[in-house]
Design a protein around this motif. Structure first.
Motif, PDB file in Angstrom:
ATOM      1  N   GLY A 121     -19.768  41.286  56.000  1.00  0.00           N
ATOM      2  CA  GLY A 121     -20.479  40.620  57.088  1.00  0.00           C
ATOM      3  C   GLY A 121     -21.561  39.684  56.572  1.00  0.00           C
ATOM      4  O   GLY A 121     -21.705  38.552  57.063  1.00  0.00           O
ATOM      5  N   MET A 122     -22.330  40.127  55.569  1.00  0.00           N
ATOM      6  CA  MET A 122     -23.378  39.276  54.999  1.00  0.00           C
ATOM      7  C   MET A 122     -22.771  38.030  54.347  1.00  0.00           C
ATOM      8  O   MET A 122     -23.295  36.917  54.503  1.00  0.00           O
ATOM      9  N   LEU A 123     -21.667  38.219  53.625  1.00  0.00           N
ATOM     10  CA  LEU A 123     -20.997  37.072  53.006  1.00  0.00           C
ATOM     11  C   LEU A 123     -20.455  36.124  54.069  1.00  0.00           C
ATOM     12  O   LEU A 123     -20.554  34.899  53.936  1.00  0.00           O
ATOM     13  N   GLY A 124     -19.872  36.690  55.135  1.00  0.00           N
ATOM     14  CA  GLY A 124     -19.322  35.859  56.204  1.00  0.00           C
ATOM     15  C   GLY A 124     -20.384  35.004  56.866  1.00  0.00           C
ATOM     16  O   GLY A 124     -20.170  33.804  57.116  1.00  0.00           O
ATOM     17  N   GLU A 125     -21.542  35.591  57.149  1.00  0.00           N
ATOM     18  CA  GLU A 125     -22.624  34.827  57.784  1.00  0.00           C
ATOM     19  C   GLU A 125     -23.161  33.751  56.830  1.00  0.00           C
ATOM     20  O   GLU A 125     -23.525  32.654  57.269  1.00  0.00           O
ATOM     21  N   LYS A 126     -23.217  34.073  55.540  1.00  0.00           N
ATOM     22  CA  LYS A 126     -23.690  33.085  54.561  1.00  0.00           C
ATOM     23  C   LYS A 126     -22.731  31.902  54.485  1.00  0.00           C
ATOM     24  O   LYS A 126     -23.157  30.741  54.461  1.00  0.00           O
ATOM     25  N   ILE A 127     -21.429  32.196  54.445  1.00  0.00           N
ATOM     26  CA  ILE A 127     -20.425  31.121  54.389  1.00  0.00           C
ATOM     27  C   ILE A 127     -20.459  30.301  55.677  1.00  0.00           C
ATOM     28  O   ILE A 127     -20.386  29.067  55.650  1.00  0.00           O
ATOM     29  N   GLU A 128     -20.596  30.966  56.812  1.00  0.00           N
ATOM     30  CA  GLU A 128     -20.683  30.260  58.092  1.00  0.00           C
ATOM     31  C   GLU A 128     -21.861  29.288  58.089  1.00  0.00           C
ATOM     32  O   GLU A 128     -21.762  28.166  58.586  1.00  0.00           O
ATOM     33  N   GLY A 129     -22.985  29.718  57.512  1.00  0.00           N
ATOM     34  CA  GLY A 129     -24.157  28.852  57.440  1.00  0.00           C
ATOM     35  C   GLY A 129     -23.924  27.610  56.599  1.00  0.00           C
ATOM     36  O   GLY A 129     -24.492  26.543  56.861  1.00  0.00           O
ATOM     37  N   LEU A 130     -23.085  27.730  55.578  1.00  0.00           N
ATOM     38  CA  LEU A 130     -22.774  26.568  54.731  1.00  0.00           C
ATOM     39  C   LEU A 130     -21.949  25.523  55.475  1.00  0.00           C
ATOM     40  O   LEU A 130     -21.888  24.365  55.062  1.00  0.00           O
ATOM     41  N   TYR A 131     -21.292  25.942  56.557  1.00  0.00           N
ATOM     42  CA  TYR A 131     -20.448  25.036  57.344  1.00  0.00           C
ATOM     43  C   TYR A 131     -21.053  24.793  58.722  1.00  0.00           C
ATOM     44  O   TYR A 131     -20.362  24.796  59.740  1.00  0.00           O
ATOM     45  N   ASP A 132     -22.387  24.573  58.740  1.00  0.00           N
ATOM     46  CA  ASP A 132     -23.105  24.234  59.974  1.00  0.00           C
ATOM     47  C   ASP A 132     -22.897  25.277  61.067  1.00  0.00           C
ATOM     48  O   ASP A 132     -22.860  24.947  62.255  1.00  0.00           O
ATOM     49  N   PHE A 133     -22.766  26.531  60.657  1.00  0.00           N
ATOM     50  CA  PHE A 133     -22.658  27.665  61.573  1.00  0.00           C
ATOM     51  C   PHE A 133     -21.439  27.580  62.492  1.00  0.00           C
ATOM     52  O   PHE A 133     -21.448  28.118  63.598  1.00  0.00           O
ATOM     53  N   ARG A 134     -20.414  26.905  62.016  1.00  0.00           N
ATOM     54  CA  ARG A 134     -19.147  26.913  62.745  1.00  0.00           C
ATOM     55  C   ARG A 134     -18.363  28.154  62.333  1.00  0.00           C
ATOM     56  O   ARG A 134     -18.289  28.474  61.152  1.00  0.00           O
ATOM     57  N   PRO A 135     -17.772  28.874  63.288  1.00  0.00           N
ATOM     58  CA  PRO A 135     -17.020  30.097  62.957  1.00  0.00           C
ATOM     59  C   PRO A 135     -15.961  29.840  61.903  1.00  0.00           C
ATOM     60  O   PRO A 135     -15.246  28.831  61.957  1.00  0.00           O
ATOM     61  N   GLN A 136     -15.863  30.765  60.942  1.00  0.00           N
ATOM     62  CA  GLN A 136     -14.961  30.595  59.807  1.00  0.00           C
ATOM     63  C   GLN A 136     -13.834  31.624  59.806  1.00  0.00           C
ATOM     64  O   GLN A 136     -14.003  32.760  60.247  1.00  0.00           O
ATOM     65  N   ASP A 137     -12.684  31.200  59.305  1.00  0.00           N
ATOM     66  CA  ASP A 137     -11.526  32.063  59.043  1.00  0.00           C
ATOM     67  C   ASP A 137     -11.493  32.252  57.533  1.00  0.00           C
ATOM     68  O   ASP A 137     -11.159  31.325  56.789  1.00  0.00           O
ATOM     69  N   ILE A 138     -11.862  33.444  57.070  1.00  0.00           N
ATOM     70  CA  ILE A 138     -12.080  33.692  55.648  1.00  0.00           C
ATOM     71  C   ILE A 138     -11.063  34.695  55.109  1.00  0.00           C
ATOM     72  O   ILE A 138     -10.800  35.710  55.752  1.00  0.00           O
ATOM     73  N   GLU A 139     -10.497  34.410  53.950  1.00  0.00           N
ATOM     74  CA  GLU A 139      -9.642  35.368  53.260  1.00  0.00           C
ATOM     75  C   GLU A 139     -10.424  35.955  52.089  1.00  0.00           C
ATOM     76  O   GLU A 139     -11.104  35.233  51.360  1.00  0.00           O
ATOM     77  N   TRP A 140     -10.316  37.264  51.894  1.00  0.00           N
ATOM     78  CA  TRP A 140     -11.102  37.957  50.880  1.00  0.00           C
ATOM     79  C   TRP A 140     -10.264  39.059  50.234  1.00  0.00           C
ATOM     80  O   TRP A 140      -9.201  39.426  50.735  1.00  0.00           O
ATOM     81  N   CYS A 141     -10.757  39.590  49.127  1.00  0.00           N
ATOM     82  CA  CYS A 141     -10.115  40.750  48.512  1.00  0.00           C
ATOM     83  C   CYS A 141     -11.160  41.547  47.737  1.00  0.00           C
ATOM     84  O   CYS A 141     -12.240  41.040  47.421  1.00  0.00           O
ATOM     85  N   VAL A 142     -10.843  42.810  47.455  1.00  0.00           N
ATOM     86  CA  VAL A 142     -11.712  43.694  46.678  1.00  0.00           C
ATOM     87  C   VAL A 142     -10.907  44.165  45.478  1.00  0.00           C
ATOM     88  O   VAL A 142      -9.796  44.682  45.634  1.00  0.00           O
TER      89      VAL A 142
END
Length: 211
Positions: free
Chosen positions: A140-161
């Motif tokens: 969630g923290m990473l998602g909000e940070k990435i969203e902020g980099l794109y002018d707070f437009r909702p993002q579709d993010i792919e991730w893995c652990v």
């Protein structure tokens, strides 16, 4: 190196598949204007993977993050092969709502006969809780940070652990959602203005002259 070169050629050749060719014809895009690009990434041996939408994918609420996951490289989640583990994280309160605590579509990659193939995860390999509260809050923290980099437009993010518990962000793109309230307000104003101009054109004011 030879297999990498072959894979690069396959990417370049993909512009001639039927879907891509039809899209260019429909949109009147010249073949010469298409410039395929190849991104070579270090492969990550993922323990689990998935997608994250920084707006609720059901209600489009921008106060919530929708996170989905499965064991393996996440191909089953991205390919929509079934029901993955899924939670909703409230950005404001931090509350986590579990929609599905385990995945039904766990798939992983393995090399067979020199080729990368998918296989389903066995029942013994599955984990009951994929999306632990700790992982969810980190994502969630990473998602909000990435969203902020794109002018707070909702993002579709792919991730893995990976096997060591490290989170990797594979890619992010703008999420297809309804328009922001400010965008809708501006669009309504433009439409109202165009409507008024159209009425002026169709029904010009009458000038009466008294004799």
């Amino acid at each position: 190196p030879e297999k990498v070169l072959e894979a690069v050629k396959m990417v370049f050749a993909s512009m001639w598949n039927e879907v891509a060719f039809r899209a260019r014809v429909n949109d009147e895009v010249a073949d010469a204007d298409v410039m395929p690009a190849v991104i070579i990434q270090v492969p990550v041996k993922a323990r689990m993977a998935g997608t994250m939408y920084t707006a609720n994918s059901y209600s489009y609420s921008r106060n919530e993050i929708d996170i989905m996951a499965s064991l393996g490289q996440g191909a089953a989640v991205v390919g929509d092969h079934g029901r993955p583990a899924e939670v909703i994280l409230n950005k404001i309160t931090g509350q986590i709502k579990v929609l599905q605590d385990h995945s039904w579509v766990d798939m992983t990659h393995q090399f067979m006969d020199g080729a990368l193939q998918l296989r389903y995860v066995t029942a013994e390999e599955r984990e009951k809780e994929l999306l632990s509260p700790e992982i969810v809050r980190q994502l969630g923290m990473l998602g909000e940070k990435i969203e902020g980099l794109y002018d707070f437009r909702p993002q579709d993010i792919e991730w893995c652990v990976d096997k060591d518990g490290k989170i990797w962000i594979v890619q992010s793109r703008t999420m297809q959602t309804e328009k922001l309230p400010t965008e809708k307000m501006l669009d309504d104003q433009v439409l109202n203005l165009l409507g008024a101009l159209w009425n002026e054109f169709r029904y010009p004011p009458q000038t009466w002259r008294q004799e």
